[in-house]
Design a protein around this motif. Sequence first.
Motif, short mmCIF file in Angstrom:
data_model
loop_
_atom_site.label_atom_id
_atom_site.label_comp_id
_atom_site.label_asym_id
_atom_site.label_seq_id
_atom_site.Cartn_x
_atom_site.Cartn_y
_atom_site.Cartn_z
N ARG A 197 0.82 -1.22 0.00
CA ARG A 197 0.00 0.00 0.00
C ARG A 197 0.86 1.27 0.00
NH1 ARG A 197 -4.30 1.67 4.77
NH2 ARG A 197 -4.78 3.75 3.97
N TYR A 198 1.98 1.24 0.73
CA TYR A 198 2.75 2.47 0.90
C TYR A 198 4.09 2.49 0.18
CZ TYR A 198 -0.51 4.09 4.44
OH TYR A 198 -1.64 4.53 5.09
N ARG A 199 4.44 1.40 -0.46
CA ARG A 199 5.79 1.30 -1.05
C ARG A 199 6.11 2.49 -1.96
NH1 ARG A 199 7.84 -3.29 -5.41
NH2 ARG A 199 9.59 -2.05 -6.20
N LYS A 200 5.26 2.77 -2.94
CA LYS A 200 5.56 3.83 -3.90
C LYS A 200 5.68 5.19 -3.23
CE LYS A 200 3.76 1.77 -8.14
NZ LYS A 200 2.76 1.84 -9.22
N ARG A 207 4.23 12.20 8.12
CA ARG A 207 3.42 12.62 6.97
C ARG A 207 2.36 11.58 6.60
NH1 ARG A 207 5.65 15.06 1.31
NH2 ARG A 207 6.50 16.56 2.79
N LEU A 208 2.74 10.31 6.67
CA LEU A 208 1.82 9.25 6.25
C LEU A 208 1.03 8.64 7.40
CD1 LEU A 208 4.06 7.36 3.63
CD2 LEU A 208 2.43 9.22 3.24
N GLY A 209 1.35 9.07 8.61
CA GLY A 209 0.63 8.54 9.78
C GLY A 209 0.96 7.10 10.06
N LEU A 210 2.23 6.75 9.85
CA LEU A 210 2.66 5.37 10.07
C LEU A 210 3.62 5.27 11.24
CD1 LEU A 210 3.45 4.34 6.37
CD2 LEU A 210 1.46 3.64 7.72
N ILE A 263 7.12 4.55 12.73
CA ILE A 263 8.44 4.77 12.10
C ILE A 263 9.13 3.46 11.76
CG2 ILE A 263 9.65 4.98 14.31
CD1 ILE A 263 11.47 7.05 12.91
N ARG A 264 8.90 2.43 12.58
CA ARG A 264 9.55 1.14 12.27
C ARG A 264 8.99 0.57 10.97
NH1 ARG A 264 9.57 -3.06 16.93
NH2 ARG A 264 7.35 -2.66 16.81
N ASP A 265 7.71 0.77 10.74
CA ASP A 265 7.13 0.30 9.49
C ASP A 265 7.70 1.09 8.30
OD1 ASP A 265 5.54 -1.77 10.44
OD2 ASP A 265 3.88 -0.41 10.94
N VAL A 266 7.85 2.39 8.49
CA VAL A 266 8.42 3.20 7.41
C VAL A 266 9.83 2.73 7.07
CG1 VAL A 266 9.26 5.50 6.78
CG2 VAL A 266 7.04 5.25 7.90
N THR A 267 10.64 2.51 8.10
CA THR A 267 12.00 2.04 7.87
C THR A 267 11.99 0.72 7.11
OG1 THR A 267 12.80 3.13 9.87
CG2 THR A 267 14.17 1.36 8.99
N GLU A 268 11.11 -0.20 7.53
CA GLU A 268 11.06 -1.50 6.87
C GLU A 268 10.57 -1.37 5.42
OE1 GLU A 268 12.05 -4.67 7.49
OE2 GLU A 268 13.14 -3.55 9.02
N ILE A 269 9.54 -0.57 5.22
CA ILE A 269 9.04 -0.38 3.84
C ILE A 269 10.16 0.19 2.97
CG2 ILE A 269 7.45 0.97 2.41
CD1 ILE A 269 5.45 0.79 4.81
N ARG A 270 10.88 1.17 3.49
CA ARG A 270 11.96 1.80 2.72
C ARG A 270 13.06 0.78 2.39
NH1 ARG A 270 16.69 3.51 4.39
NH2 ARG A 270 16.14 3.68 6.60
N LYS A 285 15.67 20.38 -3.37
CA LYS A 285 14.85 19.41 -2.64
C LYS A 285 15.75 18.47 -1.86
CE LYS A 285 11.36 19.61 -6.30
NZ LYS A 285 12.10 20.55 -7.17
N ARG A 286 15.13 17.67 -1.01
CA ARG A 286 15.88 16.63 -0.30
C ARG A 286 14.93 15.50 0.07
NH1 ARG A 286 14.41 16.42 4.97
NH2 ARG A 286 13.85 18.31 6.11
N GLY A 287 15.50 14.33 0.30
CA GLY A 287 14.71 13.22 0.77
C GLY A 287 14.31 13.43 2.22
N LEU A 288 13.22 12.79 2.61
CA LEU A 288 12.77 12.92 4.00
C LEU A 288 13.36 11.80 4.85
CD1 LEU A 288 8.95 13.75 3.64
CD2 LEU A 288 10.91 15.30 3.56
N SER A 289 13.48 12.07 6.14
CA SER A 289 13.92 11.03 7.07
C SER A 289 12.75 10.08 7.33
CB SER A 289 14.38 11.66 8.38
OG SER A 289 13.27 12.26 9.04
N ASP A 290 13.05 8.93 7.88
CA ASP A 290 11.98 7.98 8.20
C ASP A 290 10.97 8.62 9.17
OD1 ASP A 290 13.24 6.17 6.60
OD2 ASP A 290 14.06 4.96 8.23
N ALA A 291 11.48 9.40 10.11
CA ALA A 291 10.58 10.05 11.07
C ALA A 291 9.64 11.03 10.38
CB ALA A 291 11.41 10.78 12.14
N GLU A 292 10.18 11.78 9.43
CA GLU A 292 9.35 12.74 8.70
C GLU A 292 8.29 12.03 7.86
OE1 GLU A 292 12.17 16.59 7.79
OE2 GLU A 292 12.67 14.72 6.79
N ILE A 293 8.69 10.91 7.23
CA ILE A 293 7.74 10.16 6.41
C ILE A 293 6.65 9.55 7.30
CG2 ILE A 293 7.47 8.15 4.89
CD1 ILE A 293 10.35 8.69 3.93
#
Lengths: 297, 118
Positions: free
Chosen positions: B23-26, B61-64, B66-73, B50-58
Amino acid sequence: MTAVAGDVEETEPDNLEAITNAIKQVGIDAGSTLVGVAAADAFNEYVPVGHRPEDFLPGAQSVVVCASLGPTNAAWQSPSRRLMEITGYDFRENVSSIVVAEYIERTHGYLAMQAPALPTSGQQPPLSMMLAAVLAGLGTRSIAANIILNPTYGLMFFAAAITTMRLTPDHQLEENVCPARSCVRMYEMEGKTPCMAVCPADEGGCIDATIEDGEITSSFFDRERCSTRAMNFGIRGHIKQVEILTGIDDADQRRDLIYSDDFRRNMSSIGRYKESVSQCFECMRVCPVGRYRRKLK
Amino acid sequence: MTKPTERGEINGFHVVDPDLYERYRKEVVALTNSYQVDINEFLPDDGSRKRGLSDAEIAERLGLDIRDVTEIRVVAEHDEYPIEEYEASARFKDAAAESYFEGGVKNLYKGDPPPTRR
Protein backbone atom coordinates in the motif's frame (compact mmCIF):
# COMPACT_ATOMS: atom_id res chain seq x y z
CA MET A 1 52.22 22.69 16.92
CA THR A 2 53.42 19.39 18.32
CA ALA A 3 50.91 16.99 19.81
CA VAL A 4 51.97 15.69 23.20
CA ALA A 5 49.97 12.93 24.79
CA GLY A 6 48.25 14.10 27.94
CA ASP A 7 48.63 17.80 27.28
CA VAL A 8 45.36 19.71 27.22
CA GLU A 9 45.23 23.16 25.65
CA GLU A 10 42.52 25.77 25.93
CA THR A 11 41.05 27.07 22.67
CA GLU A 12 42.13 30.68 22.52
CA PRO A 13 40.16 32.76 20.04
CA ASP A 14 43.37 34.40 18.86
CA ASN A 15 45.02 31.21 17.81
CA LEU A 16 41.89 29.30 16.79
CA GLU A 17 42.93 29.33 13.16
CA ALA A 18 46.40 28.04 14.00
CA ILE A 19 44.91 25.26 16.11
CA THR A 20 42.49 24.41 13.32
CA ASN A 21 45.35 24.21 10.85
CA ALA A 22 47.33 22.01 13.22
CA ILE A 23 44.39 19.61 13.48
CA LYS A 24 44.11 19.55 9.71
CA GLN A 25 47.80 18.67 9.52
CA VAL A 26 47.18 15.72 11.84
CA GLY A 27 44.63 14.46 9.33
CA ILE A 28 47.04 14.96 6.44
CA ASP A 29 49.81 13.16 8.30
CA ALA A 30 47.40 10.28 8.95
CA GLY A 31 46.78 9.76 5.24
CA SER A 32 44.27 12.34 4.07
CA THR A 33 44.94 14.29 0.89
CA LEU A 34 42.81 17.21 2.05
CA VAL A 35 41.14 18.17 5.32
CA GLY A 36 38.41 20.76 5.73
CA VAL A 37 36.24 21.95 8.59
CA ALA A 38 32.50 22.61 8.63
CA ALA A 39 30.49 24.26 11.39
CA ALA A 40 28.21 21.62 12.91
CA ASP A 41 25.12 23.82 12.70
CA ALA A 42 25.67 24.38 8.97
CA PHE A 43 24.07 20.96 8.40
CA ASN A 44 20.73 22.17 9.75
CA GLU A 45 19.76 23.95 6.53
CA TYR A 46 20.13 20.80 4.45
CA VAL A 47 19.20 17.72 6.49
CA PRO A 48 16.44 16.85 8.97
CA VAL A 49 16.72 16.13 12.66
CA GLY A 50 18.28 12.72 13.14
CA HIS A 51 20.93 13.33 10.52
CA ARG A 52 22.78 16.28 12.04
CA PRO A 53 26.08 16.23 13.97
CA GLU A 54 24.25 17.33 17.13
CA ASP A 55 22.15 14.15 16.94
CA PHE A 56 25.25 12.04 17.48
CA LEU A 57 27.32 14.32 19.69
CA PRO A 58 25.27 16.79 21.76
CA GLY A 59 27.06 20.10 21.86
CA ALA A 60 28.83 19.42 18.56
CA GLN A 61 30.56 22.54 17.24
CA SER A 62 32.67 21.38 14.33
CA VAL A 63 33.00 18.60 11.78
CA VAL A 64 36.51 17.87 10.53
CA VAL A 65 36.25 16.28 7.08
CA CYS A 66 39.06 14.09 5.77
CA ALA A 67 39.35 13.44 2.02
CA SER A 68 41.41 10.91 0.11
CA LEU A 69 41.88 10.11 -3.55
CA GLY A 70 40.73 6.55 -3.98
CA PRO A 71 42.19 4.86 -7.07
CA THR A 72 45.74 5.77 -8.03
CA ASN A 73 46.46 7.24 -11.45
CA ALA A 74 47.63 3.86 -12.73
CA ALA A 75 44.45 2.17 -11.51
CA TRP A 76 42.35 4.66 -13.47
CA GLN A 77 44.23 3.68 -16.61
CA SER A 78 44.23 -0.08 -16.13
CA PRO A 79 42.70 -1.88 -19.13
CA SER A 80 41.00 -4.22 -16.64
CA ARG A 81 38.05 -2.44 -15.07
CA ARG A 82 37.87 -5.28 -12.53
CA LEU A 83 41.01 -3.86 -10.98
CA MET A 84 39.15 -0.87 -9.56
CA GLU A 85 36.34 -3.13 -8.37
CA ILE A 86 38.83 -4.67 -5.96
CA THR A 87 41.22 -1.82 -5.25
CA GLY A 88 39.21 1.35 -5.65
CA TYR A 89 38.76 2.20 -2.01
CA ASP A 90 41.24 1.91 0.83
CA PHE A 91 39.44 3.54 3.80
CA ARG A 92 42.45 5.71 4.64
CA GLU A 93 40.24 8.76 5.16
CA ASN A 94 38.40 6.74 7.77
CA VAL A 95 41.65 6.01 9.58
CA SER A 96 42.55 9.68 9.30
CA SER A 97 39.24 10.80 10.80
CA ILE A 98 39.60 8.60 13.89
CA VAL A 99 43.20 9.78 14.31
CA VAL A 100 41.92 13.38 14.22
CA ALA A 101 39.21 12.58 16.77
CA GLU A 102 41.69 10.95 19.13
CA TYR A 103 44.08 13.87 18.72
CA ILE A 104 41.41 16.42 19.61
CA GLU A 105 40.38 14.51 22.73
CA ARG A 106 43.94 13.84 23.87
CA THR A 107 45.48 17.19 23.04
CA HIS A 108 42.67 19.68 23.44
CA GLY A 109 40.38 17.91 25.89
CA TYR A 110 37.20 18.24 23.84
CA LEU A 111 34.88 15.39 22.96
CA ALA A 112 35.45 14.05 19.47
CA MET A 113 34.22 11.01 17.59
CA GLN A 114 34.32 9.45 14.17
CA ALA A 115 31.21 10.53 12.28
CA PRO A 116 28.77 7.71 11.47
CA ALA A 117 28.97 7.53 7.70
CA LEU A 118 28.23 4.03 6.50
CA PRO A 119 24.55 3.10 6.12
CA THR A 120 23.08 1.39 9.15
CA SER A 121 19.54 1.05 7.85
CA GLY A 122 19.21 0.12 4.22
CA GLN A 123 20.91 2.74 2.08
CA GLN A 124 20.46 5.55 4.61
CA PRO A 125 23.68 6.96 6.10
CA PRO A 126 23.27 8.42 9.59
CA LEU A 127 25.35 11.46 8.58
CA SER A 128 26.04 12.47 4.98
CA MET A 129 29.75 12.65 4.22
CA MET A 130 28.91 14.20 0.86
CA LEU A 131 27.17 17.11 2.54
CA ALA A 132 29.99 17.34 5.08
CA ALA A 133 32.48 17.68 2.22
CA VAL A 134 30.41 20.41 0.58
CA LEU A 135 30.07 22.36 3.82
CA ALA A 136 33.80 22.01 4.51
CA GLY A 137 34.64 23.53 1.13
CA LEU A 138 36.16 20.35 -0.26
CA GLY A 139 33.97 20.13 -3.35
CA THR A 140 30.51 20.45 -4.83
CA ARG A 141 27.83 18.01 -5.91
CA SER A 142 28.08 16.98 -9.55
CA ILE A 143 25.69 15.71 -12.21
CA ALA A 144 27.49 12.36 -12.06
CA ALA A 145 25.55 10.46 -9.41
CA ASN A 146 25.69 13.55 -7.21
CA ILE A 147 29.31 12.62 -6.48
CA ILE A 148 31.25 15.43 -4.83
CA LEU A 149 33.94 16.80 -7.12
CA ASN A 150 36.97 18.61 -5.83
CA PRO A 151 38.18 21.23 -8.34
CA THR A 152 41.73 19.89 -8.26
CA TYR A 153 41.34 16.17 -7.67
CA GLY A 154 37.86 15.35 -8.96
CA LEU A 155 36.47 12.23 -7.23
CA MET A 156 37.44 11.90 -3.59
CA PHE A 157 36.28 9.78 -0.67
CA PHE A 158 35.27 11.38 2.61
CA ALA A 159 35.12 10.61 6.31
CA ALA A 160 34.75 12.97 9.24
CA ALA A 161 35.22 13.58 12.93
CA ILE A 162 32.60 15.42 14.99
CA THR A 163 33.80 17.43 17.96
CA THR A 164 32.53 19.77 20.65
CA MET A 165 35.58 21.91 19.96
CA ARG A 166 34.96 25.15 18.14
CA LEU A 167 37.25 25.41 15.15
CA THR A 168 37.57 27.88 12.29
CA PRO A 169 35.23 26.59 9.56
CA ASP A 170 36.11 26.64 5.91
CA HIS A 171 33.78 28.28 3.44
CA GLN A 172 31.77 26.41 0.87
CA LEU A 173 33.25 26.73 -2.61
CA GLU A 174 31.88 29.79 -4.34
CA GLU A 175 31.53 28.15 -7.74
CA ASN A 176 30.08 24.80 -8.70
CA VAL A 177 32.86 22.49 -9.89
CA CYS A 178 30.42 20.71 -12.23
CA PRO A 179 29.79 21.11 -15.12
CA ALA A 180 33.25 21.63 -16.57
CA ARG A 181 33.47 23.87 -19.60
CA SER A 182 34.11 20.95 -21.96
CA CYS A 183 30.99 19.23 -20.57
CA VAL A 184 28.90 22.36 -21.17
CA ARG A 185 30.10 22.42 -24.78
CA MET A 186 29.19 18.76 -25.25
CA TYR A 187 25.80 19.35 -23.62
CA GLU A 188 25.09 22.25 -25.96
CA MET A 189 25.90 20.06 -28.97
CA GLU A 190 24.48 16.70 -27.93
CA GLY A 191 22.16 17.42 -25.01
CA LYS A 192 24.29 15.30 -22.68
CA THR A 193 27.49 15.62 -20.70
CA PRO A 194 29.98 12.71 -20.83
CA CYS A 195 28.63 11.22 -17.57
CA MET A 196 25.04 11.52 -18.78
CA ALA A 197 26.01 9.93 -22.09
CA VAL A 198 27.69 6.91 -20.54
CA CYS A 199 25.00 6.33 -17.90
CA PRO A 200 21.77 7.94 -19.15
CA ALA A 201 18.72 7.60 -16.90
CA ASP A 202 16.40 7.53 -19.90
CA GLU A 203 18.28 4.61 -21.45
CA GLY A 204 18.87 2.19 -18.60
CA GLY A 205 21.36 4.29 -16.65
CA CYS A 206 21.34 6.48 -13.54
CA ILE A 207 21.94 10.12 -14.47
CA ASP A 208 20.07 13.04 -15.99
CA ALA A 209 20.31 16.82 -15.74
CA THR A 210 19.67 20.11 -17.47
CA ILE A 211 22.20 22.91 -17.89
CA GLU A 212 21.49 26.54 -18.65
CA ASP A 213 24.12 29.22 -19.03
CA GLY A 214 26.75 26.80 -17.83
CA GLU A 215 24.96 25.99 -14.58
CA ILE A 216 23.05 22.92 -13.41
CA THR A 217 19.37 23.81 -13.35
CA SER A 218 17.97 20.38 -12.59
CA SER A 219 19.38 16.97 -11.76
CA PHE A 220 18.18 13.39 -11.39
CA PHE A 221 19.99 10.39 -9.96
CA ASP A 222 18.65 6.84 -9.71
CA ARG A 223 20.49 5.66 -6.61
CA GLU A 224 18.95 2.20 -6.65
CA ARG A 225 20.13 1.39 -10.16
CA CYS A 226 23.52 2.90 -9.35
CA SER A 227 23.71 0.51 -6.40
CA THR A 228 23.52 -2.45 -8.77
CA ARG A 229 26.61 -1.05 -10.49
CA ALA A 230 28.62 0.66 -7.77
CA MET A 231 27.80 -2.10 -5.29
CA ASN A 232 27.48 -4.80 -7.93
CA PHE A 233 28.73 -7.45 -5.55
CA GLY A 234 27.91 -7.18 -1.87
CA ILE A 235 25.07 -7.33 0.59
CA ARG A 236 22.34 -6.50 -1.89
CA GLY A 237 23.45 -9.00 -4.51
CA HIS A 238 23.88 -11.63 -1.82
CA ILE A 239 20.36 -11.05 -0.50
CA LYS A 240 19.01 -11.43 -4.03
CA GLN A 241 20.82 -14.74 -4.41
CA VAL A 242 19.57 -15.97 -1.03
CA GLU A 243 16.04 -15.12 -2.13
CA ILE A 244 16.53 -17.31 -5.19
CA LEU A 245 18.14 -20.06 -3.13
CA THR A 246 15.12 -20.34 -0.85
CA GLY A 247 12.99 -21.16 -3.88
CA ILE A 248 15.25 -23.85 -5.37
CA ASP A 249 14.28 -27.41 -4.50
CA ASP A 250 16.83 -29.18 -6.67
CA ALA A 251 20.08 -29.89 -4.79
CA ASP A 252 22.24 -29.71 -7.90
CA GLN A 253 20.84 -26.31 -8.84
CA ARG A 254 21.42 -25.06 -5.29
CA ARG A 255 25.03 -26.26 -5.44
CA ASP A 256 25.62 -24.59 -8.79
CA LEU A 257 24.41 -21.27 -7.41
CA ILE A 258 26.25 -21.51 -4.09
CA TYR A 259 29.50 -22.53 -5.77
CA SER A 260 29.16 -19.94 -8.52
CA ASP A 261 31.73 -17.21 -9.07
CA ASP A 262 29.15 -14.46 -8.50
CA PHE A 263 28.02 -15.99 -5.19
CA ARG A 264 31.64 -16.11 -4.07
CA ARG A 265 32.20 -12.51 -5.16
CA ASN A 266 29.18 -11.41 -3.17
CA MET A 267 30.53 -13.22 -0.14
CA SER A 268 34.03 -11.80 -0.54
CA SER A 269 32.55 -8.33 -0.76
CA ILE A 270 30.51 -8.79 2.40
CA GLY A 271 33.64 -9.97 4.18
CA ARG A 272 35.55 -6.99 2.78
CA TYR A 273 38.04 -9.61 1.70
CA LYS A 274 38.50 -8.50 -1.86
CA GLU A 275 35.68 -6.64 -3.57
CA SER A 276 35.67 -2.90 -2.92
CA VAL A 277 32.64 -1.02 -1.63
CA SER A 278 32.94 1.15 -4.73
CA GLN A 279 32.70 -0.94 -7.87
CA CYS A 280 31.61 1.32 -10.74
CA PHE A 281 33.67 4.24 -11.98
CA GLU A 282 32.21 4.76 -15.45
CA CYS A 283 30.69 8.22 -14.87
CA MET A 284 33.91 9.31 -13.17
CA ARG A 285 36.14 7.71 -15.79
CA VAL A 286 34.77 10.15 -18.38
CA CYS A 287 34.62 13.16 -16.04
CA PRO A 288 37.20 15.80 -17.02
CA VAL A 289 37.54 17.28 -13.51
CA GLY A 290 40.93 16.25 -12.18
CA ARG A 291 41.59 13.96 -15.13
CA TYR A 292 44.74 15.81 -16.17
CA ARG A 293 46.34 14.63 -12.96
CA ARG A 294 46.03 11.03 -14.10
CA LYS A 295 48.60 11.50 -16.86
CA LEU A 296 51.94 10.48 -15.46
CA LYS A 297 55.07 8.94 -16.98
CA MET B 1 6.53 -13.03 30.14
CA THR B 2 5.07 -13.87 26.75
CA LYS B 3 7.07 -15.39 23.94
CA PRO B 4 7.77 -13.27 20.84
CA THR B 5 5.49 -15.50 18.74
CA GLU B 6 2.66 -14.95 21.24
CA ARG B 7 3.08 -11.19 20.78
CA GLY B 8 2.74 -11.58 17.03
CA GLU B 9 6.45 -11.11 16.45
CA ILE B 10 6.70 -14.02 14.09
CA ASN B 11 10.31 -13.48 13.11
CA GLY B 12 11.77 -12.09 16.30
CA PHE B 13 12.71 -8.87 14.55
CA HIS B 14 10.31 -6.32 13.18
CA VAL B 15 8.97 -7.30 9.76
CA VAL B 16 6.54 -5.17 7.80
CA ASP B 17 3.11 -6.52 6.95
CA PRO B 18 3.04 -7.36 3.19
CA ASP B 19 -0.27 -5.53 2.66
CA LEU B 20 1.06 -2.40 4.38
CA TYR B 21 4.19 -2.64 2.25
CA GLU B 22 2.27 -2.85 -1.01
CA ARG B 23 0.00 0.00 0.00
CA TYR B 24 2.75 2.47 0.90
CA ARG B 25 5.79 1.30 -1.05
CA LYS B 26 5.56 3.83 -3.90
CA GLU B 27 4.80 6.74 -1.60
CA VAL B 28 7.69 5.94 0.73
CA VAL B 29 10.19 5.44 -2.08
CA ALA B 30 9.15 8.75 -3.65
CA LEU B 31 9.86 10.57 -0.39
CA THR B 32 13.29 9.07 0.27
CA ASN B 33 16.65 9.51 -1.45
CA SER B 34 16.19 6.52 -3.76
CA TYR B 35 15.56 8.86 -6.69
CA GLN B 36 17.37 12.11 -6.05
CA VAL B 37 15.90 15.12 -7.79
CA ASP B 38 17.47 18.58 -7.59
CA ILE B 39 19.43 18.10 -4.37
CA ASN B 40 22.42 20.19 -5.47
CA GLU B 41 23.34 22.61 -2.67
CA PHE B 42 23.83 25.36 -5.23
CA LEU B 43 20.16 25.36 -6.13
CA PRO B 44 18.36 28.17 -4.28
CA ASP B 45 16.42 27.40 -1.13
CA ASP B 46 13.20 28.73 -2.65
CA GLY B 47 11.70 25.33 -3.32
CA SER B 48 14.06 24.62 -6.21
CA ARG B 49 16.38 22.60 -4.01
CA LYS B 50 14.85 19.41 -2.64
CA ARG B 51 15.88 16.63 -0.30
CA GLY B 52 14.71 13.22 0.77
CA LEU B 53 12.77 12.92 4.00
CA SER B 54 13.92 11.03 7.07
CA ASP B 55 11.98 7.98 8.20
CA ALA B 56 10.58 10.05 11.07
CA GLU B 57 9.35 12.74 8.70
CA ILE B 58 7.74 10.16 6.41
CA ALA B 59 6.09 8.44 9.36
CA GLU B 60 4.59 11.73 10.46
CA ARG B 61 3.42 12.62 6.97
CA LEU B 62 1.82 9.25 6.25
CA GLY B 63 0.63 8.54 9.78
CA LEU B 64 2.66 5.37 10.07
CA ASP B 65 4.82 3.76 12.74
CA ILE B 66 8.44 4.77 12.10
CA ARG B 67 9.55 1.14 12.27
CA ASP B 68 7.13 0.30 9.49
CA VAL B 69 8.42 3.20 7.41
CA THR B 70 12.00 2.04 7.87
CA GLU B 71 11.06 -1.50 6.87
CA ILE B 72 9.04 -0.38 3.84
CA ARG B 73 11.96 1.80 2.72
CA VAL B 74 14.62 -0.86 3.20
CA VAL B 75 12.60 -3.64 1.55
CA ALA B 76 11.68 -1.32 -1.32
CA GLU B 77 15.32 -0.38 -1.88
CA HIS B 78 15.98 -4.07 -2.57
CA ASP B 79 12.79 -4.42 -4.58
CA GLU B 80 13.42 -1.63 -7.08
CA TYR B 81 15.63 -3.75 -9.35
CA PRO B 82 15.70 -7.51 -9.89
CA ILE B 83 18.84 -9.64 -9.74
CA GLU B 84 19.06 -9.52 -13.53
CA GLU B 85 19.98 -5.85 -13.20
CA TYR B 86 23.09 -6.84 -11.23
CA GLU B 87 24.18 -9.13 -14.04
CA ALA B 88 23.43 -6.43 -16.62
CA SER B 89 25.43 -3.95 -14.54
CA ALA B 90 28.51 -6.15 -14.67
CA ARG B 91 28.19 -6.41 -18.45
CA PHE B 92 27.57 -2.67 -18.77
CA LYS B 93 30.79 -1.90 -16.89
CA ASP B 94 32.79 -4.27 -19.09
CA ALA B 95 31.44 -2.62 -22.23
CA ALA B 96 31.75 0.97 -20.98
CA ALA B 97 35.31 0.53 -19.76
CA GLU B 98 36.38 -1.29 -22.93
CA SER B 99 34.84 1.39 -25.11
CA TYR B 100 36.59 4.14 -23.16
CA PHE B 101 39.97 2.46 -23.37
CA GLU B 102 39.57 2.04 -27.12
CA GLY B 103 38.63 5.63 -27.88
CA GLY B 104 38.36 7.78 -24.77
CA VAL B 105 35.52 10.24 -24.30
CA LYS B 106 34.93 10.37 -28.06
CA ASN B 107 34.04 6.67 -27.98
CA LEU B 108 31.57 6.68 -25.08
CA TYR B 109 29.59 3.49 -24.68
CA LYS B 110 25.93 4.35 -25.14
CA GLY B 111 24.28 1.00 -25.78
CA ASP B 112 22.52 -1.66 -23.78
CA PRO B 113 24.68 -4.15 -21.90
CA PRO B 114 26.01 -6.77 -24.33
CA PRO B 115 24.49 -10.25 -24.06
CA THR B 116 27.59 -11.96 -22.69
CA ARG B 117 29.82 -10.72 -19.94
CA ARG B 118 33.16 -12.38 -20.42
